[in-house]
Structures are given as C-alpha cells and as structure tokens.
Design an enzyme around this catalytic site. Structure first.
Site, mmCIF file in Angstrom:
data_model
loop_
_atom_site.group_PDB
_atom_site.id
_atom_site.type_symbol
_atom_site.label_atom_id
_atom_site.label_comp_id
_atom_site.label_asym_id
_atom_site.label_seq_id
_atom_site.Cartn_x
_atom_site.Cartn_y
_atom_site.Cartn_z
ATOM 1 N N ASP B 10 0.877 -1.179 0.000
ATOM 2 C CA ASP B 10 0.000 0.000 0.000
ATOM 3 C C ASP B 10 0.905 1.218 0.000
ATOM 4 O O ASP B 10 1.818 1.318 0.824
ATOM 5 C CB ASP B 10 -0.911 0.012 1.219
ATOM 6 C CG ASP B 10 -1.983 -1.058 1.131
ATOM 7 O OD1 ASP B 10 -2.404 -1.564 2.183
ATOM 8 O OD2 ASP B 10 -2.383 -1.403 0.016
ATOM 9 N N GLU B 129 -13.892 -4.606 -2.438
ATOM 10 C CA GLU B 129 -13.605 -4.432 -1.008
ATOM 11 C C GLU B 129 -14.952 -4.509 -0.305
ATOM 12 O O GLU B 129 -15.795 -3.618 -0.465
ATOM 13 C CB GLU B 129 -12.878 -3.103 -0.784
ATOM 14 C CG GLU B 129 -11.457 -3.184 -1.343
ATOM 15 C CD GLU B 129 -10.701 -1.867 -1.381
ATOM 16 O OE1 GLU B 129 -11.311 -0.824 -1.084
ATOM 17 O OE2 GLU B 129 -9.512 -1.895 -1.719
#
Lengths: 204, 251
Positions: B10, B129
């Site tokens: 990330d 997600e």
C-alpha cells in the site's frame, strides 16, 4: 553483443522487456517504425492486448510487412504472449483477423477444462522429448497470463507445452527462425532471464 | 494451477504504508526496497496499491511503477485512482502488467469492457472491497473503503466478469490488517459461479492462513502486514504450502 530491436506498436508493456534485455546485456533499441530491418540481429515483438488491436498497430506502422521481410533474411524473431500469437496465420478474438502468417496456425480461445480462464500464473514449461536439443532451459517456471492460445497447423512447430486443466497448451513455438513464447520471460524471475539470455545468445 | 503468493504494498507516494481496515496509516519505508526483497524471496507477483489517489485525485504512482519495473522481473499489478483508459495505458507502458480497478469500475462499468477490449481481460483485475450489509449479504465499498455503494457484492462480481474482468481480487475489509485470518464466506459464494481466477486479500496472520486460501481452491493470496512486519517470510509461506501439497513455484 546481440543487437535487439523491441517493436513498439502502440500497445503493451515495453518497459519490462526492454529492462530485461538490457539486464542480460543485449544492445537494445525500441523501434516505433520499420527501420529495425536495417540494424537488428533479433527482433522482439512484445505483447499485452488483443489480436485485432495488435495487428492494427503493426499495420498502421508498416511493421507487418517489415517483419515478414525481416523473417526472410534469416535473422531471429521472438514473439512474446500476444506477440507470439500475432506470428500465426489468424486470430479469433472478436471475429477473425489475419495475423503475420509467419507460423501456420490459428489463435483461439482456451477451452474450459476445469482450470480458471484467463490462464494466469506460474507453470513449469515442458520441452517435448523430440525437441530436447533446443537450447532452452528445461523445466523452468514461466509466467502465463492469457485467454487465447496458439493452435499451430504443424505439430512439429511445438517446442514446449504446459498443462492447463486437462489440456496441454503451447508454451513455446518455432518455425525456422521465428519463435514464440506464450509466457513472459521478462516476468518469469531469474529463470526467465536466463531463458531470455540463452535465446539471445543464438543470434549475435 | 500453481498457487500464487502475491506481495501487496500500500503506497502513499512516495512511501510504503500500512493500515488496518483500509485506514490509519503508518509509514514503513521505500516501496522499491520492500518490493525488491519480496521479489528476491520468491513473491509470485507484486501488487502496488496507491491508497490516496481516489481520495485526493492524484495519480503520482507512475514514477514508482517505472522504477519498480527496472528491478522486478515478476508481474506487477497496480491499483488506486485509475480513472480512464489513458491511465491504464500509462501504467502498462511504465511497467505494470495488470491494473486493478474498483471505484471507477463501479461508477463506470463500461470502462471494464473498454479496457478488456483494448488490452485483454487478463490485464484487468476488478477489486472488490466488501463488508457485510444489513440484508445478510455483502456490499462492495469504494474510495478506499470510505464510501458505501448500496450494491450487492455478488451481483456486482458477476457483472464485472460479464463486462470483461479477467481476475477478481476480494478484500474483506473487516479482516484487513488484523492478522486474524481470511474471511471466506463471500469469496466462496462467487467462486461457485465464476470461471475467472479469484485471489483473496485481508487478514493473513501466519503461513497457515495462506494455506487455507489455497486449500479452498482460490488462485492466490495477496498479503501485506504479515510480510511487512516480519511475521512470516515468503519462503516460510511457500514451505508451508508445499507441506500441504499445494503446488507453488520454487526455484
């Protein structure tokens, strides 16, 4: 040092293959037109994209005819993934499109036989027994990422395969001085780089 | 199929960061250094997620992708803030092999079709997600887990594949960053109905968690905390997979 021209036909990941070729010591140039016939020992046709868009890109840049002329000079051509598929007579992605016709055969959708499609991931490449004299590292891991596969007319042009579900699909194809890797040697880790290095050393 | 162990970074450019439940961010260092280490340790793919692009409208990850591609000879997937076809073209030309789409795919699903037609489905990953919703099923969230969509995640997954997604990346937001293990309930539902590869993300705490993903027939596991915090190495994970008779790539 082998002089390699990487064909830029408006699509695909040039950066990785150029980096990989430089890493293994090839004198590498990116060619956006048909001038590669003047200087290259080996031409690499990379590939991410669809068959019809790929052929359009080559035709628009007059690279299709140049590749056919180049093949006639006996110097090496290596197609990777979509680039490998474009070497064949025709492709059936979104209707039938003529390919470069350097290796007789067609490109069709991988038939479903239990394994996920697109075919994505690592496989051990099986060089066929009768082709063991080809200077390509045996049982190396290759990274595959494709939904279509090569179906050559002449089985003798198949150098190596991989298993997918209950089928075998073409991993390496060759006809005279024209070669195709369905997998991405530039994305297959250190094994991939050594396969690429071995292959390049054949040409210069 | 050989199971894939995918290292996810990330990124809040220019740093590697880590959060929990997709928020709360801690700087860990240079993405290129971590990515190189994971590549050398045997990661099958690297995944770069730009976690601020969707929020602040930036797309500054391109330079990081270019330098990653110089040293990494395994596939690189890039996600976060991809808004249009030209963004995909840019990523691919700078070294990405696949792009991961979430927010833009949900807002403009025709973008999936456009991308698949031009670059091929195998290049287009759609990321879901998900969180449980009040109706007893699952909802996909967008904008790095900050915005509800009101959609049904199963219906969305099927639609995304119909539009041409070549791979689905499923993140369970509740498990993400917790190291408590993966959640399989949503992923197993869609696995039954689809032929495309499905890779899971969110919750890996140890090698056994990843073995569980493989045993349940998923194509791969996308892991971050467990690697970044040194809980397990890729070698440990692959050793555990081999012991469980799961085929993996080993040099």
């Amino acid at each position: 040092m082998v002089r390699v021209a990487v064909i830029d036909y408006g699509m695909g990941n040039l950066h990785s293959i150029v980096n990989a070729l430089k890493y293994i010591g090839a004198d590498t140039t990116v060619c956006t037109d048909d001038s590669f016939v003047n200087y290259a020992d080996l031409v690499v046709l990379p590939g991410v994209g669809t068959f019809s868009e790929g052929m359009k890109g080559l035709i628009d840049r007059k690279q299709d005819q140049a590749l056919k002329n180049f093949a006639n000079t006996g110097r090496g051509i290596l197609g990777i993934c979509l680039g490998c598929q474009l070497l064949l007579s025709s492709g059936e992605e979104f209707g039938t499109t003529a390919g470069l016709q350097l290796i007789p055969g067609k490109v069709t959708c991988i038939p479903f036989s239990g394994a996920p499609i697109p075919h994505v991931g690592w496989k051990k490449i099986n060089v066929l027994d009768q082709k063991k004299n080809y200077p390509i590292t045996n049982l190396s891991w290759g990274y595959f990422v494709h939904s279509y596969h090569c179906e050559p007319d002449d089985p003798d042009t198949i150098i190596a395969t991989v298993k997918h579900g209950s089928n075998s699909i073409v991993a390496i194809i060759a006809h005279n001085n024209v070669y195709g890797f369905q997998f991405h040697p530039e994305k297959s880790g250190s094994n991939g780089l050594s396969m690429l290095k071995n292959f390049c050393s054949l040409w210069g | 199929m050989t199971f894939r162990v995918i290292a996810r970074l990330d990124i809040k450019p220019p740093n590697l960061v880590k959060g929990i439940h997709l928020e709360g961010v801690r700087k860990l260092g240079s993405p290129a250094e971590f990515a190189k280490r994971y590549y050398e340790e045997g990661a099958d793919e690297i995944f770069y997620q730009d976690i601020v692009a969707s929020l602040y409208g930036r797309n500054s990850i391109v330079d990081l992708v270019r330098s990653a591609a110089e040293n990494l000879f395994v596939p690189l997937t890039v996600g976060g803030g991809i808004r249009q076809i030209d963004d995909i073209q840019t990523m691919l030309r700078h070294g990405a092999d696949k792009v991961s789409l979430n927010t833009m795919a949900i807002k403009h699903p025709e973008l999936i079709k456009k991308a698949a037609n031009r670059y091929g489905s195998q290049c287009v990953v759609v990321a879901l997600e998900v969180m449980p919703n009040r109706a007893g099923s699952w909802e996909p969230l967008i904008e790095s887990g900050r915005q509800h969509t009101g959609l049904d995640a199963t219906e969305w997954a099927l639609k995304a594949v119909e539009f041409g997604a070549g791979e689905l990346l499923v993140t369970s937001i509740q498990n993400e960053g917790t190291k408590k293990g993966f959640d399989f309930s949503f992923a197993e539902q869609i696995q039954k109905q689809l032929k495309v590869p499905i890779i899971l993300h969110g919750g890996a705490g140890c090698a056994d968690d990843i073995v569980e993903v493989a045993k349940r027939g998923f194509a791969g596991a996308v892991i971050s905390s467990v690697l970044h915090y040194g809980v397990a190495t890729i070698e440990d994970i692959k050793e555990s997979l081999l012991k469980a008779n799961i085929p993996v790539r080993v040099d």
